[in-house]
Design an enzyme around this catalytic site. Structure first.
Site, PDB file in Angstrom:
ATOM      1  CB  THR A   1      -0.950   0.090   1.213  1.00 37.25           C
ATOM      2  OG1 THR A   1      -1.517   1.414   1.253  1.00 37.25           O
ATOM      3  CG2 THR A   1      -0.267  -0.160   2.544  1.00 37.25           C
TER       4      THR A   1
ATOM      5  CG  ASP B   1      -2.898   4.708   2.187  1.00 40.95           C
ATOM      6  OD1 ASP B   1      -2.524   5.456   1.272  1.00 40.95           O
ATOM      7  OD2 ASP B   1      -4.094   4.449   2.408  1.00 40.95           O
TER       8      ASP B   1
ATOM      9  CG  MET C   1      -4.395   9.126  -2.192  1.00 44.43           C
ATOM     10  SD  MET C   1      -4.321   7.694  -3.264  1.00 44.43           S
ATOM     11  CE  MET C   1      -5.764   7.995  -4.284  1.00 44.43           C
ATOM     12  N   GLY C   2      -4.195   8.690   1.938  1.00 42.76           N
ATOM     13  CA  GLY C   2      -4.035   8.200   3.305  1.00 42.76           C
ATOM     14  C   GLY C   2      -5.411   8.053   3.914  1.00 42.76           C
ATOM     15  NE  ARG C   3      -9.095   2.933   2.671  1.00 41.33           N
ATOM     16  CZ  ARG C   3      -9.265   2.314   1.513  1.00 41.33           C
ATOM     17  NH1 ARG C   3     -10.248   2.683   0.738  1.00 41.33           N
ATOM     18  NH2 ARG C   3      -8.467   1.353   1.154  1.00 41.33           N
TER      19      ARG C   3
ATOM     20  NE  ARG D   1      -6.372  30.855  -5.931  1.00 42.44           N
ATOM     21  CZ  ARG D   1      -6.097  31.109  -7.202  1.00 42.44           C
ATOM     22  NH1 ARG D   1      -5.742  30.141  -8.017  1.00 42.44           N
ATOM     23  NH2 ARG D   1      -6.172  32.342  -7.655  1.00 42.44           N
TER      24      ARG D   1
HETATM   25  O1  F6P Z   1      -5.095   2.453   0.203  1.00 49.38           O
HETATM   26  C1  F6P Z   1      -4.499   3.184  -0.795  1.00 49.38           C
HETATM   27  C2  F6P Z   1      -5.425   4.268  -1.269  1.00 49.38           C
HETATM   28  O2  F6P Z   1      -4.767   4.975  -2.290  1.00 49.38           O
HETATM   29  C3  F6P Z   1      -5.950   5.207  -0.187  1.00 49.38           C
HETATM   30  O3  F6P Z   1      -5.048   6.189   0.198  1.00 49.38           O
HETATM   31  C4  F6P Z   1      -7.185   5.742  -0.825  1.00 49.38           C
HETATM   32  O4  F6P Z   1      -8.133   6.200   0.124  1.00 49.38           O
HETATM   33  C5  F6P Z   1      -7.701   4.552  -1.549  1.00 49.38           C
HETATM   34  O5  F6P Z   1      -6.604   3.714  -1.834  1.00 49.38           O
HETATM   35  C6  F6P Z   1      -8.417   4.924  -2.823  1.00 49.38           C
HETATM   36  O6  F6P Z   1      -8.853   3.764  -3.424  1.00 49.38           O
HETATM   37  P1  F6P Z   1      -9.612   3.754  -4.834  1.00 49.38           P
HETATM   38  O7  F6P Z   1      -8.593   4.065  -5.879  1.00 49.38           O
HETATM   39  O8  F6P Z   1     -10.100   2.366  -4.945  1.00 49.38           O
HETATM   40  O9  F6P Z   1     -10.682   4.769  -4.746  1.00 49.38           O
END
Ligand code: F6P
Length: 345
Positions: free
Chosen positions: A125, A127, A169-171, A270
């Protein structure tokens, strides 16, 4: 041995390097590797891709995955688990290497524990939030892309006396935000692990301006909540959709935060949302090396019959951990945020 290889969940730079390493190591030891098309769906649908020298030639620097990927979870489909288990038995797989994030590791663990399937996991990942391993491949590439973007945004921020908000990113975790924030010299970093209210962020930007710094860079992880001193909080989503693992589609916190900062400070603010740019393209050399080490380790685990384990990086050592230990999400070590905060203000 006939060794199946699958990639599941979101794509990630370095997946192809792992596929290549597993294939080449398996072949070097006299075994056969077979790709499963689109993650666990490939087993349920019996959709296979031959993996030989030619198939893995030239893929080391390629982003994405030559096996395609999906968020197919056999436990969320009627008959899914039975179909997967039947495919393993009837199509003669002696082992499977599942490359995926924390959700895929959970599926892999359950299939091994509940049905004795001969599975080995490889964590992936951007993340960097899979537990029991220090770094996942793809993270370094994402941090490099985000840091490059921050460098470029700095010049506009400085020339126009603007506040620039960069959404990365970073869920569930702020690893990318914190590392790219340190590397890019961010003035505030907002992550899911630590609540920072709009008022606190605006206060820090105002203080910076009073000290003669007329621009600010704010890095925000997409999974962070928009929080207010009143106690109100909200997660910002790109849409109401969820993926087939059930995760929400995040995105938009950057824009929401930028509007609030502008209102609270009066400074032109911005936003840039990096989105999937962070996941695309060629992996860095560091990620290629790491992914190759993961792939070799996974092949070694398989050949040794060490099933139910995940390849893991501990310090500089490539080792393994039982999949049963791999639970939840690995949060950012806040020590890194403390380092970053030395340069805020
Ligand atoms: O887990 C990796 C990730 O890039 C997260 O940071 C992000 O929330 C998620 O995947 C997005 O996934 P998708 O491309 O399926 O919307």
């Amino acid at each position: 041995m006939k060794i199946g290889v699958l990639t599941a969940g979101g794509d990630c730079p370095g997946l192809n390097a792992v596929i290549r390493a597993v294939t080449r190591k398996a072949m070097a030891e006299g075994h056969e590797a077979v790709g499963l098309w689109r993650g666990y769906a490939g087993l349920a649908e019996r959709s296979y891709v031959p993996l030989d020298i030619r198939a893995v030639s030239g893929i080391l620097p390629l982003g994405g995955t030559i096996l395609s990927t999906s968020s197919y979870d056999p436990y969320r489909h009627e008959d899914g688990v039975r179909r997967v288990a039947e495919a393993v038995e009837q199509d003669g797989f002696d082992a499977l290497v599942a490359i995926g994030g924390e959700h895929t590791m959970g599926i892999t663990r359950r299939l091994h524990e509940d049905h004795g399937l001969p599975l080995v996991g490889v964590p992936k990942t951007i993340d960097n939030d899979v537990p029991c391993t220090d770094y996942t491949f793809g993270f370094d590439t994402a941090v490099q892309i985000a840091s490059d973007a921050i460098d470029r945004l700095h010049t506009t921020a400085q020339s126009h006396d603007r506040v620039m908000v960069i959404e990365v990113m970073g869920r569930n975790s702020g690893w990318i935000a914190v590392f790219s924030g340190i590397a890019g010299g961010a003035d505030a970093i907002v992550i899911p692990e630590l609540e920072l209210t709009v008022e606190e962020i605006a206060g820090a930007i105002n203080a910076r301006h009073r000290r003669g710094k007329d621009f600010s860079i704010v890095v925000v992880a997409e999974g962070a909540e928009l929080a207010f001193a009143s106690g109100e909080k909200r997660q910002v989503r790109a849409s109401a959709e969820t993926d087939s693992y059930g995760y929400p589609r995040l995105g938009g916190i950057g824009q929401a935060l930028a509007s609030e900062i502008e209102q609270h400070t009066g400074f032109e603010t911005r936003v840039t949302t990096l989105g999937h740019v962070q996941r695309g393209g060629t992996p860095t050399a560091t990620d290629r090396v790491l992914a190759t080490r993961y792939g070799i380790k996974a092949a070694e685990l398989v050949i040794a019959g060490n099933f139910g384990h995940m390849a893991a990086l501990r310090g500089d050592e490539m080792t393994s951990v039982p999949l049963s230990h791999v639970e939840g999400v690995k949060q950012v070590d806040l020590h890194y945020l403390k380092i970053a905060s030395t340069f805020f203000g």
